[in-house]
Design a protein around this motif. Structure first.
Motif, PDB file in Angstrom:
ATOM      1  N   GLU A  21      10.738   0.671   3.963  1.00  0.00           N
ATOM      2  CA  GLU A  21       9.520   1.387   3.610  1.00  0.00           C
ATOM      3  C   GLU A  21       8.959   0.847   2.301  1.00  0.00           C
ATOM      4  O   GLU A  21       9.715   0.527   1.384  1.00  0.00           O
ATOM      5  CB  GLU A  21       9.789   2.890   3.451  1.00  0.00           C
ATOM      6  CG  GLU A  21      10.292   3.549   4.713  1.00  0.00           C
ATOM      7  CD  GLU A  21      10.283   5.067   4.653  1.00  0.00           C
ATOM      8  OE1 GLU A  21       9.731   5.653   3.678  1.00  0.00           O
ATOM      9  OE2 GLU A  21      10.834   5.675   5.591  1.00  0.00           O
ATOM     10  N   VAL A  22       7.624   0.799   2.228  1.00  0.00           N
ATOM     11  CA  VAL A  22       6.924   0.443   0.995  1.00  0.00           C
ATOM     12  C   VAL A  22       6.133   1.663   0.568  1.00  0.00           C
ATOM     13  O   VAL A  22       5.347   2.216   1.344  1.00  0.00           O
ATOM     14  CB  VAL A  22       5.962  -0.749   1.210  1.00  0.00           C
ATOM     15  CG1 VAL A  22       5.184  -1.039  -0.069  1.00  0.00           C
ATOM     16  CG2 VAL A  22       6.717  -1.985   1.683  1.00  0.00           C
ATOM     17  N   TRP A  23       6.372   2.086  -0.669  1.00  0.00           N
ATOM     18  CA  TRP A  23       5.638   3.205  -1.246  1.00  0.00           C
ATOM     19  C   TRP A  23       4.738   2.671  -2.347  1.00  0.00           C
ATOM     20  O   TRP A  23       5.189   1.943  -3.229  1.00  0.00           O
ATOM     21  CB  TRP A  23       6.577   4.246  -1.832  1.00  0.00           C
ATOM     22  CG  TRP A  23       7.587   4.833  -0.886  1.00  0.00           C
ATOM     23  CD1 TRP A  23       7.693   4.636   0.466  1.00  0.00           C
ATOM     24  CD2 TRP A  23       8.653   5.716  -1.236  1.00  0.00           C
ATOM     25  NE1 TRP A  23       8.750   5.355   0.979  1.00  0.00           N
ATOM     26  CE2 TRP A  23       9.359   6.029  -0.051  1.00  0.00           C
ATOM     27  CE3 TRP A  23       9.075   6.283  -2.431  1.00  0.00           C
ATOM     28  CZ2 TRP A  23      10.462   6.879  -0.038  1.00  0.00           C
ATOM     29  CZ3 TRP A  23      10.175   7.123  -2.415  1.00  0.00           C
ATOM     30  CH2 TRP A  23      10.857   7.425  -1.226  1.00  0.00           C
ATOM     31  N   HIS A  24       3.450   3.036  -2.296  1.00  0.00           N
ATOM     32  CA  HIS A  24       2.504   2.651  -3.352  1.00  0.00           C
ATOM     33  C   HIS A  24       2.015   3.935  -4.016  1.00  0.00           C
ATOM     34  O   HIS A  24       1.359   4.751  -3.382  1.00  0.00           O
ATOM     35  CB  HIS A  24       1.330   1.865  -2.757  1.00  0.00           C
ATOM     36  CG  HIS A  24       0.480   1.177  -3.788  1.00  0.00           C
ATOM     37  ND1 HIS A  24      -0.093   1.846  -4.856  1.00  0.00           N
ATOM     38  CD2 HIS A  24       0.114  -0.120  -3.925  1.00  0.00           C
ATOM     39  CE1 HIS A  24      -0.783   0.994  -5.596  1.00  0.00           C
ATOM     40  NE2 HIS A  24      -0.668  -0.212  -5.051  1.00  0.00           N
ATOM     41  N   LYS A  49       6.629  -2.472   8.177  1.00  0.00           N
ATOM     42  CA  LYS A  49       7.281  -1.460   7.340  1.00  0.00           C
ATOM     43  C   LYS A  49       6.552  -0.129   7.464  1.00  0.00           C
ATOM     44  O   LYS A  49       5.365  -0.080   7.767  1.00  0.00           O
ATOM     45  CB  LYS A  49       7.261  -1.868   5.854  1.00  0.00           C
ATOM     46  CG  LYS A  49       7.652  -3.297   5.556  1.00  0.00           C
ATOM     47  CD  LYS A  49       9.070  -3.604   5.913  1.00  0.00           C
ATOM     48  CE  LYS A  49       9.401  -5.056   5.615  1.00  0.00           C
ATOM     49  NZ  LYS A  49      10.645  -5.466   6.205  1.00  0.00           N
ATOM     50  N   LEU A 108       0.494  -6.245   2.348  1.00  0.00           N
ATOM     51  CA  LEU A 108       1.814  -5.627   2.502  1.00  0.00           C
ATOM     52  C   LEU A 108       2.382  -5.976   3.876  1.00  0.00           C
ATOM     53  O   LEU A 108       1.630  -6.156   4.834  1.00  0.00           O
ATOM     54  CB  LEU A 108       1.718  -4.109   2.335  1.00  0.00           C
ATOM     55  CG  LEU A 108       1.289  -3.618   0.962  1.00  0.00           C
ATOM     56  CD1 LEU A 108       1.171  -2.090   0.959  1.00  0.00           C
ATOM     57  CD2 LEU A 108       2.244  -4.081  -0.119  1.00  0.00           C
ATOM     58  N   THR A 152       3.553  -5.817   7.520  1.00  0.00           N
ATOM     59  CA  THR A 152       3.035  -4.929   8.563  1.00  0.00           C
ATOM     60  C   THR A 152       4.127  -4.243   9.377  1.00  0.00           C
ATOM     61  O   THR A 152       3.834  -3.332  10.140  1.00  0.00           O
ATOM     62  CB  THR A 152       2.122  -5.713   9.526  1.00  0.00           C
ATOM     63  OG1 THR A 152       2.868  -6.809  10.064  1.00  0.00           O
ATOM     64  CG2 THR A 152       0.887  -6.223   8.807  1.00  0.00           C
ATOM     65  N   LEU A 158       4.637   2.512   5.627  1.00  0.00           N
ATOM     66  CA  LEU A 158       3.866   2.501   4.386  1.00  0.00           C
ATOM     67  C   LEU A 158       3.537   3.929   3.992  1.00  0.00           C
ATOM     68  O   LEU A 158       3.019   4.707   4.798  1.00  0.00           O
ATOM     69  CB  LEU A 158       2.567   1.713   4.560  1.00  0.00           C
ATOM     70  CG  LEU A 158       2.702   0.248   4.970  1.00  0.00           C
ATOM     71  CD1 LEU A 158       1.330  -0.379   5.141  1.00  0.00           C
ATOM     72  CD2 LEU A 158       3.540  -0.536   3.982  1.00  0.00           C
ATOM     73  N   LEU A 181      -3.552  -3.849   0.125  1.00  0.00           N
ATOM     74  CA  LEU A 181      -2.756  -3.253   1.198  1.00  0.00           C
ATOM     75  C   LEU A 181      -2.661  -4.165   2.415  1.00  0.00           C
ATOM     76  O   LEU A 181      -1.675  -4.125   3.145  1.00  0.00           O
ATOM     77  CB  LEU A 181      -3.336  -1.894   1.585  1.00  0.00           C
ATOM     78  CG  LEU A 181      -3.459  -0.899   0.429  1.00  0.00           C
ATOM     79  CD1 LEU A 181      -4.054   0.414   0.931  1.00  0.00           C
ATOM     80  CD2 LEU A 181      -2.134  -0.670  -0.264  1.00  0.00           C
ATOM     81  N   ILE A 207       1.376   5.616   1.081  1.00  0.00           N
ATOM     82  CA  ILE A 207       0.403   5.187   0.080  1.00  0.00           C
ATOM     83  C   ILE A 207      -0.413   6.386  -0.372  1.00  0.00           C
ATOM     84  O   ILE A 207      -0.891   7.176   0.455  1.00  0.00           O
ATOM     85  CB  ILE A 207      -0.522   4.108   0.676  1.00  0.00           C
ATOM     86  CG1 ILE A 207       0.310   2.884   1.086  1.00  0.00           C
ATOM     87  CG2 ILE A 207      -1.629   3.734  -0.299  1.00  0.00           C
ATOM     88  CD1 ILE A 207      -0.409   1.914   1.986  1.00  0.00           C
TER      89      ILE A 207
END
Length: 167
Positions: free
Chosen positions: A27-30, A47, A43, A45, A49, A40, A51
């Protein structure tokens, strides 16, 4: 177990070094201040996301992403707000939201200062990944990598992405 890449305050900038660190996460957290939606698009694709928007984000970003998120990962309750303050001086209303949602991990951005601290008064871990962007007063661009397994946060690493330059 979930591997998390936590970034914030891109202010319209993301580089290959940052993206490379996100390749092995789940996971990517922004945590806000995206700056330019093209960030974005860079980032990974494949994962999950998570945000949120921040104070510099425009109407386009605000129409697509919320100002705050409350969710669970590996049975751990997480809250994310861009302007959250820091322990013990949280932004107005944040302590109440943390309590209301039963959050055990609170994530914010905005300060451009990488900080991780356990708040014993709220029984909650506070995380701010600093900033990956070039805009702001920070000297070193930073992000956080960590794992969550069955409510436990482990293998936390601060990743230094180099000095902030001028673009």
């Amino acid at each position: 177990m979930k591997k998390i890449g936590l970034i914030s305050d891109s202010h319209g900038y993301i580089d290959e070094m940052t993206i490379a660190h996100l390749k092995d996460v789940d996971e990517v957290w922004h945590a806000g201040d995206i700056g330019d939606m093209a960030v974005l698009d860079n980032l990974p694709t494949d994962k999950v996301l998570r945000i949120i928007t921040g104070n510099i984000d425009d109407l386009e970003a605000r129409n697509q992403y919320p100002e705050e998120l409350w969710f669970e990962v590996e049975n751990l309750k997480v809250g994310m707000i861009h302007i959250g303050g820091k322990p013990p001086q949280y932004a107005k209303g944040v302590k109440n939201l943390i309590r209301q949602h039963g959050v055990k991990l609170f994530v914010c951005g905005h300060s451009h200062i990488c900080k991780v601290e356990f708040d014993k008064n709220l029984n909650c871990l506070y995380m701010n990944p600093g900033a990956i962007g070039q805009s702001g007063f920070h000297i070193i661009r930073t992000m956080l990598l960590f794992e969550i397994e069955n409510t436990k946060i482990q293998n936390l690493n601060v990743v230094e992405l180099g000095k902030r330059g001028r673009i």
